[in-house]
Design a protein around this motif. Structure first.
Motif: not given
Lengths: 454, 454
Positions: A112, A270, A387, A414-415
Motif C-alpha cells: 500500500s 492517501s 481502495s 488504488l492505494t
C-alpha cells in the motif's frame, strides 16, 4: 481491440525529488493545534515527547517543497515510481466514454501507499537517535509498512493492532512478524489506556482511536522510543504527495489530465497524497480538477461529522486538532475496510473541505465489494477494501460521464492490493457482509461529548 | 550509498512479440510421448480428447518462434513487462562482489508467472470453441491464474485443488472464487480417480498427480470441456519464454549479462521460461551461462529421479512421457511449496538436463524459509515458498562468488509473491516447520513400479 498504452511508468530519474506542502498555497492558513490544558496553540514542545525534532519541523513547516533525502529516494526506488494504469477492461465493461486511470500503490513492499511515509519516518527517527518506534494499525497496512521500514533502518517496532482486524487479517500479523515487529491486539493489557477500555468492555473490538492511545502511552513510557502515526498529521500527508507528483507527470505522458480525482479517506493521507499536487494547480488557476473523497457510511466523518477541535485519540492524550470529527469516542462498526475506521479527518483535508476545495461522499460496504469484484474481474487486480471505496465512486463517475455523453478523464488512487483481505472477500461472496449506516443520534451524541473550544 | 539503477522496465513496445521454442535448437530431438497401450509415438489424435487443436499444434511444433496473438499481447500488458530488479539490499547483507538481479513475475494478476500461459490457453481454447476448462492446482498459483484468464474470455473454470494446499491456503480458494471458478479439494468424490484414492486412503493429502487425474477425467466426461495444464508440457514451457526473452533485453539494458541463472523447478515451466532463451544463446556458441534448477529435498525429481518413460498423473490417464521421474504414485511430504510437489519434470527440461545443458540441486525447506526472510527484510518483497528455493541457491552462489573474489552476475526468477503463503511463514516463525529428506528406498520402490518401456 484498439491500440492503447496500458501503463505509464516513469524512468527512475523522473521520480520527484521533493514532497509538496499544501500549507504554502492554501488561501487561508489552517487553525493551529491546541494544548488541551491551556487551549493555547501547541508548539513544537507539545510534540517533543512523541515525535523526533526533524519530524516536528516538517509538521509545522510552511515551506512549499521539502527535499527528499537521497537515502529515502534510494529506498523509494524499490517500488517507485508506481505505475499509472489505464483501466481499459473496466471502461469496456461499463461501456463508458470516460477514460479511467488509476495510480497503483499496491506495488510497495507492504502492498500500500503506507510505505511512502513509513520509510521517511523511520529515516528521520534514526537520524534523531530514536531506537524504537511504537504505533497503531487498523487493517494492518500501516503496521506492516512501518515494520518493514524499521527493519531497514535497524529500529525496534511495536505495533498495537485494532482487535477486529487482528482476527480478520492474521496474515498481516505474520507479515509484520516476518519483518521483525512485535504485534499485539488492541485494546491490550499493556497500557493504562488499553486496560481502561477493557475494564469497561472486555469484548471491545478496538478502534484506531484506542490503539493510538496505547501506542502514544507506550512511546512516552519507554526510553529511546517515539511514536509513529500512519495518517492524519501534516508530515504524513506531506510524504504521500510523492503519489500525486508522480501522477501529474504520468497524466501528462498519457495526455489525459484528470477532470476528477477519486480517493478513499480514513485519516486522509492517501487522498491528500494524490490530490494536493493537483489542488496546487487548481489554486494557481491553471486547472479545475474536481477532488472527490470517498468514505464508508459506517464512519462518515466528512459527510456527517462536524468541523471542530477534537482529540486524535480515544484517551485524549494528543493535542486538540481542528478537524471534521465524529467524536473521539465514536465506535464505528467492524467493517472490513479497517483502515477507514477513524473518527476524524486530517486537519489539512478538513480545512480544504471546509473551504469548498474538494467534495466528499459516503458509500456502503456491500456495494464497495461488488465494485471490487468487477474491478478484479476486468483489471486482474484484487483491491484492498479501503481502495475499493474509490473504485465504486469511480464507476459512478464513469456512468455519469456516459449519461452526459462526455469523455471525461477520471483518475483514482488504488492505494493497495487486497491479497491479505481475501477473508473479507470470502465473507462477501458467501453473502455474510452487512451494511452499516451509523445512526444519526449516535453521531450526535458522540459529537456532543466533544470539548467546547470554539 | 552509491548510485545504481534499481529497476529495469521495458517500454511496452519492447515486449517480445513471439514465444521461443527450444525444440528447434536442441542438439538432439527429445524422445516422443508414447501411447501407453501401443507404446507407439503419440500423435495429435492422442491429445485431442483433452486439448484443443491450436494447443496441440503448439505442443508438437518444431518452429523456432511462435507469434504471440495481439489479443494475448494486450492482456499481457496488464502486468508485462515484468521488472528486472537489482537486489542491492541482499547484495549488501551478503557483502558479496556479485551483482544479483531478479526477474519479478509476482506483479501478474494472480501473483505468479502462471498468468503467462493461463491467458494463452484460455485464448486458444476460446478460439477453438471450448466453453469450460478443468484443471488441477497445487499451491493455488496456477488455479487462480487460470480462473482469472477464464473470466476474461468468458469460459467456465473447474479447479481440483490438492487437499493439503486447500487447507493451508484458504485465501487462494477465495481468490479463484472471486474470479468465478468452482474449486474443490482433491482427492474428491467427483471422479472415479478421486474416489479410488479416497477408498484406499480417506485421509489422503492429495498430490498434483492425483489432481491431474481428476481434472483430465472431468474434462473428457463433460461436453464442451477441455483440460488445461499449468506446467510440464511443451506448450506451457513455450508460453513462459516471454520471461526469458524480456530478461535478455533487460540484462542488456543493465549491462549485466548473467553468468548463472537460478530458478525453482516443480513441473519446470518457470525455469524453462527464464532459462531457454539464454540456453539458445549458449547453444549458438555466443555465451556460456550456467543454468541452475533448484528443487525441494522432499521431491528431488532431477537429483534423485530416473530418466524414464512415465505417466504424467497418478491414475495413468496421460500418454507416457520421457522424463525425470520419482514414479507417478510417488507421494511427496506436505511441504509448503505446494507448487513443487510434482513427481516428474517437464520432458524438455529433462532432456536438457540429460544432455548436460543445465545443473540441478535439492534444498530443504527450513533453509528456504530462512533465505526468504532475509530477502523479505532486505528487498521488501515476501516471496512465494516455491520462488524462495531460488533465493536460497542464489545466496549460495553469491557467497561462492565472494569466496572466489569474483564479481559474477547472478539472475534468478522470482516467480511469485508470498502474500497468500503467510500461513507458511507463520509456521516457520513459530518453529513448526520440518525438513523432509525423502527416503531413498521409497523413491527406489516407486520407480520400480514404473512401466518398462526402454
Amino acid at each position: 481491440m484498439s491500440e492503447y498504452k496500458k501503463k505509464f511508468v516513469l524512468d527512475e530519474e523522473r521520480i520527484p525529488k521533493a514532497w509538496y506542502n499544501i500549507v504554502a498555497d492554501l488561501p487561508t492558513p489552517p487553525s493551529p493545534p491546541l494544548n488541551p490544558a491551556t487551549l493555547q496553540p501547541a508548539g513544537p514542545d507539545d510534540l517533543a515527547p512523541i515525535f523526533p525534532p526533524s519530524i516536528i519541523a516538517q509538521e509545522v513547516s510552511a515551506e512549499r517543497y521539502i527535499e527528499i533525502p537521497e537515502e529515502i529516494h534510494q529506498i523509494y526506488r524499490m517500488w517507485r515510481p508506481s505505475p499509472l494504469i489505464r483501466a481499459t477492461g473496466l471502461e469496456k465493461a461499463l461501456d463508458t466514454p470516460a477514460k479511467i486511470f488509476f495510480k497503483y500503490e499496491g506495488v510497495s513492499p507492504a502492498g500500500s501507499h503506507k510505505s511512502n511515509t513509513a520509510v521517511a519516518q523511520a529515516y528521520y527517527n534514526k537520524l534523531d537517535g530514536t531506537t524504537r518506534l511504537a504505533t497503531e494499525t487498523g487493517a494492518g497496512q500501516w503496521g506492516s509498512a512501518l515494520s518493514m521500514a524499521c527493519q531497514m533502518f535497524g529500529l525496534e517496532c511495536m505495533v498495537y493492532m485494532v482487535k477486529v482486524s487482528y482476527h480478520q487479517k492474521p496474515y498481516r500479523r505474520s507479515m509484520m512478524q516476518l519483518w521483525g515487529a512485535n504485534v499485539i491486539p488492541s485494546p491490550s493489557d499493556q497500557t493504562n489506556a488499553g486496560r481502561a477500555v477493557l475494564a469497561e468492555d472486555p469484548e471491545s473490538l478496538g478502534s484506531l482511536g484506542i490503539a493510538i492511545s496505547e501506542a502514544v502511552e507506550d512511546a512516552v513510557t519507554h526510553p529511546g522510543s517515539k511514536y509513529s502515526l500512519g495518517s492524519v498529521t501534516n508530515h504524513v500527508l506531506l510524504h504521500q504527495t510523492i503519489i500525486g507528483e508522480e501522477a501529474l507527470l504520468q497524466c501528462q505522458d498519457a495526455d489525459a489530465y484528470p477532470d476528477v480525482i477519486v480517493g478513499c479517506v480514513g485519516g486522509g493521507s492517501s487522498f491528500a497524497g494524490i490530490a494536493f499536487p493537483f489542488l496546487r494547480e487548481n489554486l494557481a488557476g491553471k486547472t479545475n480538477t474536481r477532488l472527490l473523497a470517498v468514505e464508508p457510511t459506517a464512519c462518515p466523518t466528512l459527510t456527517k461529522g462536524k468541523f471542530v477541535y477534537d482529540f486524535g485519540d480515544e484517551a485524549q492524550s494528543t493535542p486538540l486538532f481542528k478537524m471534521y470529527s465524529l467524536g473521539h469516542d465514536f465506535m464505528p462498526a467492524g467493517i472490513h475496510a479497517g483502515g477507514l475506521r477513524y473518527h476524524a479527518m486530517a486537519p489539512l483535508i478538513s480545512h480544504a473541505y471546509d473551504l469548498g476545495l474538494m467534495e466528499a461522499v459516503a458509500v456502503p460496504q456491500t456495494k464497495v465489494f461488488a465494485a471490487a469484484q468487477l474491478f478484479a474481474q476486468t483489471e486482474g487486480i484484487v483491491p484492498a477494501p479501503e481502495s475499493a471505496h474509490a473504485i465504486l465512486t469511480t464507476i459512478d463517475e464513469a456512468l455519469a460521464a456516459k449519461e452526459a455523453g462526455e469523455s471525461r478523464n477520471i483518475l483514482f488512487n488504488l492505494t493497495g492490493h487486497g491479497f491479505l483481505d481475501l477473508g473479507a472477500y470470502d465473507a462477501y461472496l458467501s453473502g455474510k457482509l452487512e451494511d452499516y449506516d451509523h445512526p444519526e443520534e449516535a453521531i450526535a451524541a458522540s459529537i456532543a461529548r466533544l470539548p467546547k473550544v470554539d
